[in-house]
Write a protein that holds these residues in place. Structure first.
Motif, PDB file in Angstrom:
ATOM      1  N   ASP A  17      -6.602  10.115  -0.518  1.00 21.70           N
ATOM      2  CA  ASP A  17      -5.690   9.144   0.074  1.00 21.70           C
ATOM      3  C   ASP A  17      -6.389   8.226   1.062  1.00 21.70           C
ATOM      4  O   ASP A  17      -5.722   7.512   1.830  1.00 21.70           O
ATOM      5  N   TRP A  53       0.244   0.550  10.788  1.00 19.78           N
ATOM      6  CA  TRP A  53      -1.138   0.736  10.344  1.00 19.78           C
ATOM      7  C   TRP A  53      -1.336   0.069   8.978  1.00 19.78           C
ATOM      8  O   TRP A  53      -1.560   0.736   7.978  1.00 19.78           O
ATOM      9  N   PRO A  54      -1.269  -1.266   8.933  1.00 17.90           N
ATOM     10  CA  PRO A  54      -1.397  -1.947   7.634  1.00 17.90           C
ATOM     11  C   PRO A  54      -2.761  -1.735   6.984  1.00 17.90           C
ATOM     12  O   PRO A  54      -2.883  -1.822   5.760  1.00 17.90           O
ATOM     13  N   ASP A  55      -3.800  -1.483   7.799  1.00 22.58           N
ATOM     14  CA  ASP A  55      -5.145  -1.252   7.247  1.00 22.58           C
ATOM     15  C   ASP A  55      -5.500   0.227   7.189  1.00 22.58           C
ATOM     16  O   ASP A  55      -6.659   0.584   6.952  1.00 22.58           O
ATOM     17  N   GLY A  56      -4.490   1.100   7.401  1.00 23.28           N
ATOM     18  CA  GLY A  56      -4.747   2.525   7.390  1.00 23.28           C
ATOM     19  C   GLY A  56      -5.101   3.057   8.762  1.00 23.28           C
ATOM     20  O   GLY A  56      -5.498   2.314   9.661  1.00 23.28           O
ATOM     21  N   MET A 100      -4.805   5.865   4.202  1.00 24.92           N
ATOM     22  CA  MET A 100      -3.871   4.820   3.811  1.00 24.92           C
ATOM     23  C   MET A 100      -2.433   5.347   3.896  1.00 24.92           C
ATOM     24  O   MET A 100      -2.117   6.410   3.340  1.00 24.92           O
ATOM     25  N   THR A 101      -1.592   4.600   4.590  1.00 25.69           N
ATOM     26  CA  THR A 101      -0.224   5.033   4.858  1.00 25.69           C
ATOM     27  C   THR A 101       0.726   3.856   4.703  1.00 25.69           C
ATOM     28  O   THR A 101       0.301   2.690   4.734  1.00 25.69           O
ATOM     29  N   ASP A 102       2.008   4.153   4.550  1.00 20.61           N
ATOM     30  CA  ASP A 102       3.024   3.106   4.465  1.00 20.61           C
ATOM     31  C   ASP A 102       3.525   2.675   5.834  1.00 20.61           C
ATOM     32  O   ASP A 102       4.378   1.782   5.933  1.00 20.61           O
ATOM     33  N   ASP A 103       3.047   3.309   6.880  1.00 23.36           N
ATOM     34  CA  ASP A 103       3.483   2.991   8.233  1.00 23.36           C
ATOM     35  C   ASP A 103       3.119   1.537   8.549  1.00 23.36           C
ATOM     36  O   ASP A 103       1.937   1.158   8.522  1.00 23.36           O
ATOM     37  N   PRO A 104       4.109   0.671   8.850  1.00 21.23           N
ATOM     38  CA  PRO A 104       3.806  -0.742   9.133  1.00 21.23           C
ATOM     39  C   PRO A 104       2.933  -0.925  10.369  1.00 21.23           C
ATOM     40  O   PRO A 104       2.340  -1.994  10.541  1.00 21.23           O
TER      41      PRO A 104
END
Length: 545
Positions: A150, A186-189, A180-184
């Protein structure tokens, strides 16, 4: 009638006060002090700005030290790299000896850091490989999960196709990973807590250490370099050392004793990779003819450090590298060293001298001041010795160039038990008003230092003022050119101090009315260091041929 007279007098006072349009100047800030934050809930890596105000409405942020746990901030803005709850406090720094740690704000502020509650660690199956060999990376979460699939892994501008990579060119490569996450937020992870440096070698490469000169005088610097068998300068990847002696801080070395020294180099990322040769350095005494018209000049380097400061050990190393290797015996460091409360005898005169006279430095640790001038140096680049120390060398040379008529200073000490008697002689080169300061300094205090490896030895620690105890120097008055003054003092060496590790650093100052450069009203003209129980006579610059 009597009461009517009182009433009229009161009315006149009220009228007079109302007619006074002159705005009263602000006085000293009045406690209690209130700490505020521009926000109390943030994501990892997002800044929070703090302010402190007094009860009479003054903004006193610049005069405060703001901390969370044992970590104090560099300024009034801070970011956290790990999610959690943090309690922040502030202390207003004051000259009041009853409040050596400052006056605590009436409140604390709790900051909640969200996002990235799980931390990630990057690892490599090996960190030294040859060109073309594959390195396999893994990323593990703080709760023990393998989350490599991931993550995005890369080096520089290159993102790897998967979790393994092979380089085709030799060099050092810093590899990082992002979950990598869907959390806005952390757009770049979410970045891993660490990076991994991979050293890529050419399979047949060997390395040779070279010195710019192999015969030198005591105190004369030598610059070492390391060349690969392909002709590439790889010096930045290697550390120099004596096989049975010191490991060097940087590429430059000065030797302080006559003798022969053998030096080799080893790869920083893999100490088993060693230069195929050793350079032999011969150190000889320098021919010396003193010039009695010029006293030898040393600069006082007052350093502000703290045991809780994560980057202070970098500045301590930089100062040692500068004063021992790059510019030997031209600057005398004295550490006005703040400590955590449980750390023993490391802070007798920190608040007494540095906070009182250089209050703004308290928010800029680590920092140093030369010759009690108005400038101070504070930055985060001390970890890179080769980048930060040339500026330090230039600063020392600049302050020495401003005083063409350096005063002479000599010290004699005698010890009876723990009572130290100190006699200081000062000879003027020009008619001037002079000041004199002296500090009892201790070396090799083993103790805690944030982020430094154990054991850590604190050096140059100011333990007590020998001269007037509540200021950096005391006025000794006017001396005519060529006139000598003699001054005597006694001081008790603290019980916790090791007498054999103590010395006196004395400095003579000249009065200066240039308050923009001399905030204390004087600047150091010369300094000397003398071990307790010993004496140091006047010293002179070499005769110019």
């Amino acid at each position: 009638m009597k009461y009517l007279t009182y009433l009229l007098s009161a009315l006149l006072l009220v009228f007079a006060a109302g007619c006074n349009d002159t705005e009263e100047p602000l006085g000293d800030p009045v406690p209690p002090f209130t700490l505020k934050a521009d926000r109390t809930t943030v994501g990892v890596g997002e800044p929070v700005t703090f302010t402190v105000t007094s009860s009479d409405g003054q903004d006193v942020t610049a005069d405060c030290r703001i901390c969370s746990d044992i970590n104090c901030f560099l300024g009034n803005t801070h970011t956290w790299n790990t999610a959690g709850t943090y309690v922040v406090e502030a202390h207003y720094l004051t000259d009041d000896p009853a409040n050596p740690d400052g006056i605590a704000a009436a409140n604390t502020v709790t900051i909640t850091v969200t996002g990235g509650a799980t931390a990630y660690t990057l690892a490599a199956d090996r960190e030294v490989v040859n060109v073309g060999e594959t390195v396999v990376f893994t990323v593990t979460s703080s709760d023990g999960r393998d989350v490599t699939a991931d993550c995005r892994i890369g080096s520089g501008n290159e993102t790897f196709a998967g979790a393994s990579h092979a380089w085709q060119q030799a060099g050092n490569y810093d590899v990082e990973a992002r979950y990598m996450t869907d959390d806005p937020e952390w757009p770049d992870g979410i970045p891993a807590e660490n990076t991994v440096t991979v050293t890529v070698l050419k399979p047949s490469a060997t390395y040779r250490i070279e010195a710019d000169k192999t015969v030198v005088h005591v105190g004369e610097p030598i610059v070492f370099s390391v060349m690969s068998s392909e002709g590439e300068d790889v010096s930045t990847r290697f550390t120099m050392r004596e096989p049975d002696g010191d490991t060097y801080l940087g590429r430059t070395r000065s030797y302080h004793a006559v003798g022969k020294y053998r030096v080799e180099a080893f790869l920083k990322s893999n100490p088993e990779v060693v230069s195929e040769n050793r350079e032999e350095i011969t150190v000889e005494e320098a021919p010396f003819t003193p010039d009695p018209s010029r006293f030898y000049r040393r600069t006082l380097l007052a350093e502000m450090t703290a045991t809780w400061c994560w980057s202070c050990h970098f500045m301590i190393d930089a100062i040692h590298y500068c004063t021992h290797d790059l510019l030997y015996d031209r600057a005398l460091p004295v550490a006005f060293h703040e400590k955590s409360s449980e750390q023993g005898n490391l802070v007798p005169i920190f608040d007494l001298i540095m906070v009182r006279y250089y209050k703004q430095l308290a928010a800029n640790i680590p920092a140093y001041v030369l010759d009690w001038n108005a400038d101070f140096s504070s930055n985060s680049m001390f970890a890179n010795l080769e980048a930060s120390t040339p500026e330090m060398v230039a600063d020392i040379r600049d302050v020495q160039a401003t005083d063409a008529a350096t005063a002479g200073i000599a010290v004699a000490t005698s010890l009876a038990g723990r009572e130290l008697s100190v006699t200081i002689r000062v000879t003027a080169r020009e008619g001037q008003e002079y000041w004199l300061g002296a500090v009892l300094v201790e070396d090799r205090i083993e103790g805690y230092q944030h982020s430094a490896s154990d054991p850590f030895y604190h050096m140059n620690v100011g333990q007590a003022m020998v001269t007037a105890g509540d200021q950096p120097a005391e006025k000794i008055g006017w001396l005519e050119a060529g006139q000598e003054g003699t001054y005597r003092y006694t001081v008790t060496i603290p019980e916790a101090s090791v007498t054999a590790n103590c010395r006196v650093v004395a400095y003579v100052c000249k009065t200066s009315e240039q308050t923009e450069t001399a905030p204390l009203g004087y600047l150091v003209s010369n300094a000397v260091s003398c071990p307790v129980g010993e004496s140091v006579d006047y010293q002179y610059e070499p005769m110019v041929q």
